[in-house]
Design a protein around this motif. Structure first.
Motif, PDB file in Angstrom:
ATOM      1  N   GLY A 198       0.661  -1.168  -0.145  1.00  0.00           N
ATOM      2  CA  GLY A 198      -0.003   0.067   0.084  1.00  0.00           C
ATOM      3  C   GLY A 198       0.876   1.218  -0.045  1.00  0.00           C
ATOM      4  N   GLY A 199       0.938   2.127  -1.033  1.00  0.00           N
ATOM      5  CA  GLY A 199       1.668   3.151  -1.286  1.00  0.00           C
ATOM      6  C   GLY A 199       3.040   2.940  -0.806  1.00  0.00           C
ATOM      7  N   PRO A 257     -11.551  -7.124   1.697  1.00  0.00           N
ATOM      8  CA  PRO A 257     -10.622  -8.238   1.804  1.00  0.00           C
ATOM      9  C   PRO A 257     -10.790  -9.301   0.569  1.00  0.00           C
ATOM     10  CG  PRO A 257     -11.846  -8.172   3.950  1.00  0.00           C
ATOM     11  CD  PRO A 257     -12.433  -7.010   3.025  1.00  0.00           C
ATOM     12  N   GLN A 258     -11.755  -9.578   0.021  1.00  0.00           N
ATOM     13  CA  GLN A 258     -11.762 -10.322  -1.295  1.00  0.00           C
ATOM     14  C   GLN A 258     -11.048  -9.502  -2.253  1.00  0.00           C
ATOM     15  OE1 GLN A 258     -14.701  -9.401   0.636  1.00  0.00           O
ATOM     16  NE2 GLN A 258     -14.921 -11.372   1.481  1.00  0.00           N
ATOM     17  N   PRO A 276      -1.995   1.076   8.315  1.00  0.00           N
ATOM     18  CA  PRO A 276      -2.849   0.038   9.222  1.00  0.00           C
ATOM     19  C   PRO A 276      -4.173  -0.283   8.971  1.00  0.00           C
ATOM     20  CG  PRO A 276      -1.827   1.933  10.643  1.00  0.00           C
ATOM     21  CD  PRO A 276      -1.473   2.225   9.114  1.00  0.00           C
ATOM     22  N   PRO A 277      -5.252   0.515   8.052  1.00  0.00           N
ATOM     23  CA  PRO A 277      -6.373  -0.062   7.832  1.00  0.00           C
ATOM     24  C   PRO A 277      -6.140  -0.933   6.721  1.00  0.00           C
ATOM     25  CG  PRO A 277      -6.354   2.446   8.102  1.00  0.00           C
ATOM     26  CD  PRO A 277      -4.828   2.051   7.867  1.00  0.00           C
ATOM     27  N   MET A 278      -5.116  -0.812   5.689  1.00  0.00           N
ATOM     28  CA  MET A 278      -4.946  -2.049   4.970  1.00  0.00           C
ATOM     29  C   MET A 278      -4.402  -3.301   5.385  1.00  0.00           C
ATOM     30  SD  MET A 278      -2.284  -2.147   1.780  1.00  0.00           S
ATOM     31  CE  MET A 278      -0.939  -3.112   2.672  1.00  0.00           C
ATOM     32  N   ILE A 279      -3.685  -3.262   6.302  1.00  0.00           N
ATOM     33  CA  ILE A 279      -3.244  -4.290   7.336  1.00  0.00           C
ATOM     34  C   ILE A 279      -4.333  -4.981   7.947  1.00  0.00           C
ATOM     35  CG2 ILE A 279      -1.735  -5.182   9.058  1.00  0.00           C
ATOM     36  CD1 ILE A 279      -0.193  -4.530   6.537  1.00  0.00           C
ATOM     37  N   GLU A 280      -5.330  -4.106   8.680  1.00  0.00           N
ATOM     38  CA  GLU A 280      -6.433  -4.872   9.398  1.00  0.00           C
ATOM     39  C   GLU A 280      -7.380  -5.402   8.358  1.00  0.00           C
ATOM     40  OE1 GLU A 280      -6.378  -5.066  12.782  1.00  0.00           O
ATOM     41  OE2 GLU A 280      -4.300  -4.316  12.531  1.00  0.00           O
ATOM     42  N   SER A 291      -5.214 -21.388   7.414  1.00  0.00           N
ATOM     43  CA  SER A 291      -3.874 -21.966   7.077  1.00  0.00           C
ATOM     44  C   SER A 291      -3.030 -21.056   6.163  1.00  0.00           C
ATOM     45  CB  SER A 291      -3.958 -23.411   6.540  1.00  0.00           C
ATOM     46  OG  SER A 291      -4.649 -23.032   5.106  1.00  0.00           O
ATOM     47  N   VAL A 292      -3.706 -19.861   5.866  1.00  0.00           N
ATOM     48  CA  VAL A 292      -2.560 -18.930   5.065  1.00  0.00           C
ATOM     49  C   VAL A 292      -1.598 -18.392   5.981  1.00  0.00           C
ATOM     50  CG1 VAL A 292      -2.640 -16.969   3.911  1.00  0.00           C
ATOM     51  CG2 VAL A 292      -4.491 -18.286   3.653  1.00  0.00           C
ATOM     52  N   GLU A 293      -0.415 -18.417   5.407  1.00  0.00           N
ATOM     53  CA  GLU A 293       0.875 -17.546   6.232  1.00  0.00           C
ATOM     54  C   GLU A 293       0.958 -16.148   5.936  1.00  0.00           C
ATOM     55  OE1 GLU A 293       4.480 -20.171   6.519  1.00  0.00           O
ATOM     56  OE2 GLU A 293       5.237 -18.360   5.679  1.00  0.00           O
ATOM     57  N   LEU A 294       0.717 -15.660   7.318  1.00  0.00           N
ATOM     58  CA  LEU A 294       0.726 -14.133   7.006  1.00  0.00           C
ATOM     59  C   LEU A 294       1.818 -13.180   7.656  1.00  0.00           C
ATOM     60  CD1 LEU A 294      -0.620 -11.374   6.033  1.00  0.00           C
ATOM     61  CD2 LEU A 294      -1.909 -11.330   8.201  1.00  0.00           C
ATOM     62  N   HIS A 295       2.575 -12.513   6.964  1.00  0.00           N
ATOM     63  CA  HIS A 295       3.761 -11.867   7.457  1.00  0.00           C
ATOM     64  C   HIS A 295       3.574 -10.301   7.054  1.00  0.00           C
ATOM     65  CE1 HIS A 295       6.269 -15.299   7.597  1.00  0.00           C
ATOM     66  NE2 HIS A 295       5.331 -15.733   6.638  1.00  0.00           N
ATOM     67  N   PHE A 296       3.539  -9.161   7.983  1.00  0.00           N
ATOM     68  CA  PHE A 296       3.111  -7.895   7.580  1.00  0.00           C
ATOM     69  C   PHE A 296       4.145  -7.004   8.321  1.00  0.00           C
ATOM     70  CE2 PHE A 296       0.796  -6.753  11.428  1.00  0.00           C
ATOM     71  CZ  PHE A 296       0.573  -7.962  12.176  1.00  0.00           C
ATOM     72  N   GLU A 297       4.206  -5.931   7.881  1.00  0.00           N
ATOM     73  CA  GLU A 297       5.033  -4.790   8.390  1.00  0.00           C
ATOM     74  C   GLU A 297       4.106  -3.528   8.166  1.00  0.00           C
ATOM     75  OE1 GLU A 297       9.469  -3.684   8.651  1.00  0.00           O
ATOM     76  OE2 GLU A 297       8.823  -3.730   6.791  1.00  0.00           O
ATOM     77  N   ARG A 298       4.027  -2.456   9.125  1.00  0.00           N
ATOM     78  CA  ARG A 298       3.253  -1.420   8.965  1.00  0.00           C
ATOM     79  C   ARG A 298       4.371  -0.069   9.545  1.00  0.00           C
ATOM     80  NH1 ARG A 298      -1.612  -2.537  12.382  1.00  0.00           N
ATOM     81  NH2 ARG A 298      -0.888  -4.050  13.923  1.00  0.00           N
ATOM     82  N   PHE A 299       3.967   0.884   8.492  1.00  0.00           N
ATOM     83  CA  PHE A 299       4.909   2.043   8.665  1.00  0.00           C
ATOM     84  C   PHE A 299       4.368   3.116   9.884  1.00  0.00           C
ATOM     85  CE2 PHE A 299       7.039   1.576   4.287  1.00  0.00           C
ATOM     86  CZ  PHE A 299       7.924   0.706   4.847  1.00  0.00           C
ATOM     87  N   SER A 300       3.000   2.844  10.320  1.00  0.00           N
ATOM     88  CA  SER A 300       2.708   3.766  11.512  1.00  0.00           C
ATOM     89  C   SER A 300       2.126   3.125  12.619  1.00  0.00           C
ATOM     90  CB  SER A 300       1.088   4.362  10.760  1.00  0.00           C
ATOM     91  OG  SER A 300       1.180   4.791   9.491  1.00  0.00           O
ATOM     92  N   PRO A 301       2.221   3.628  13.625  1.00  0.00           N
ATOM     93  CA  PRO A 301       2.130   3.040  15.061  1.00  0.00           C
ATOM     94  C   PRO A 301       0.911   2.202  15.335  1.00  0.00           C
ATOM     95  CG  PRO A 301       2.357   5.426  15.492  1.00  0.00           C
ATOM     96  CD  PRO A 301       2.247   5.242  13.919  1.00  0.00           C
ATOM     97  N   PRO A 302       0.699   1.111  15.773  1.00  0.00           N
ATOM     98  CA  PRO A 302      -0.332   0.219  15.733  1.00  0.00           C
ATOM     99  C   PRO A 302      -1.387   0.939  16.788  1.00  0.00           C
ATOM    100  CG  PRO A 302       1.252  -0.560  17.164  1.00  0.00           C
ATOM    101  CD  PRO A 302       1.909   0.551  16.307  1.00  0.00           C
TER     102      PRO A 302
END
Length: 395
Positions: A198-199, A257-258, A276-280, A291-302
């Motif tokens: 995202g961006g 989500p879809q 954060p909205p995209m990650i959520e 069973s999907v494996e999710l790895h994520f990083e965000r650039f804003s405070p949670p």
């Protein structure tokens, strides 16, 4: 030449001294009992991150001295900073709000290996410290490439970074990685990779896609943002071919989500970076039982979860600040002390550590050791007061 067996006898006291020193700093005690989960949702446990996490901006090498003082162990703090020369600066988004900086050692030497997902700390001339993902190619061993979105109404770091010029000297940390990408067939049991950016979240994703493409892995990518002019490295993304899709809010509306997870199934590892909205939205779409494996990083405070308002007292100045239920102690403290140090705002880098001299802390990170917590250390970007009690800081 020493006699046979002399070296083994000499190392006995040294090993004991090493163990005692590590126990004093809390490393062995912590590791013997529990290992924290990986940061940013990877779901794996990482002993090394716990060892180095408490070191803040320092690495702590163990030096064994082999003369008359062989039993002594020196734990020397070595600053994790090096001077770099800005050798190239260019705008990489049509709206001109994203600037790419290329940094190299002043003497042109190789910088050492790094892997996709890594980031560095950039020490700006004002003293501000900001973290930026490496978006270049790890095979280019003599340069670091980062990209920064200018946020005029932010805290000033991005505006200052945009003012840097070719020829300027800045300091950076060595790369570290909390967003590592295990390859399918090696450290990952999944067969497919799905990248979602995202961006400005494209920066750690770019090296991952390059690697997946070069290795011929089964991958797909979705790049999303407000509009095409705001997307950095758009031409570079499109050059990957039909596996890379671009979706913008002005053309298609906010993604559900879809939309973000099209084609994702139980054989997929998802790597996502963005607001954060995209990650959520992604987390909601995958679900806790998937069973999907999710790895994520965000650039804003949670966002703050189950926060309770409390008072923070700054012992040295005598000031009292109110910490809201939905804000971090760091944000509240910065209202009266704007120069207090911070960087990632996610409980990872340790830059914002402060010492609590009174009160009980609700620790919400996996970086500090138990010994550091017992000494009153607290990461004010994510941790809070326990049950809303007053905290007194050595500030």
């Amino acid at each position: 030449m020493p006699e046979p067996g002399a070296a083994a006898e000499a190392t006995g006291p040294v090993r004991r001294a090493v163990r005692e020193s590590l126990l004093r700093v809390g490393v062995l005690k912590e590791h013997a009992n529990s290992v924290p989960p990986s940061l940013y949702g990877a779901g794996r446990k990482d002993i090394l991150m716990r060892c180095i996490g408490g070191a803040l901006d320092y690495v702590v090498p163990v030096t064994l001295v082999g003369r008359a003082d062989a039993e002594r162990v020196r734990l020397a703090a070595v600053p994790n900073r090096r001077k770099m020369l800005l050798i190239d600066r260019r705008i990489v988004a049509k709206d001109e709000n994203v600037c790419q900086l290329t940094l190299a050692a002043p003497d042109g030497i190789k910088l050492g290996q790094w892997h996709a997902g890594a980031h560095i700390d950039l020490y700006l001339p004002s003293g501000r410290v900001r973290q930026y993902s490496l978006c270049g190619d790890p095979r280019r061993e003599r340069e670091y490439r980062i990209a920064i979105r200018r946020i005029p109404d932010g805290n000033g770091g991005s505006v200052e970074a945009h003012s840097l010029k070719v020829g300027d000297l800045v300091e950076v940390s060595r790369p570290r990685n909390a967003f590592m990408m295990p390859l399918p067939g090696s450290a990952s049991l999944k067969k497919k990779l799905c990248f979602i950016a995202g961006g400005i979240g494209i920066t750690p994703i770019l090296p991952m896609v390059r690697l997946a493409s070069r290795l011929g892995l089964d991958w797909s990518m979705l790049y999303t943002g407000r509009h095409r002019d705001s997307l950095p490295f758009l031409d570079e993304v499109l050059a990957f071919g039909p596996g890379a899709r671009v979706r913008t809010d002005d053309e298609h509306g906010l993604p559900c989500p879809q939309d973000l997870l099209a084609g994702v199934d139980g054989d997929t590892a998802v790597y996502a970076c963005g607001p954060p909205p995209m990650i959520e939205t992604i987390r909601r779409g995958i679900g806790a039982d998937s069973s999907v494996e999710l790895h994520f990083e965000r650039f804003s405070p949670p966002p703050v979860v189950n926060g309770v308002a409390f008072e923070a007292v700054l012992a040295r100045s005598g000031e009292t600040v109110q910490v809201g239920a939905n804000e971090s102690p760091l944000a509240a403290i910065r209202r009266v002390k704007p120069n207090v140090g911070y960087s990632c705002q996610q409980g990872f880098c340790g830059t914002c550590v402060q010492r609590v001299v009174e009160g009980e802390v609700d620790h919400r990170e996996h970086t500090l050791t138990e010994h550091q917590r017992e000494q009153g250390h607290m990461l004010v970007c994510v941790s809070r007061s326990k049950d809303g009690g007053r905290l007194v800081f050595d500030l």
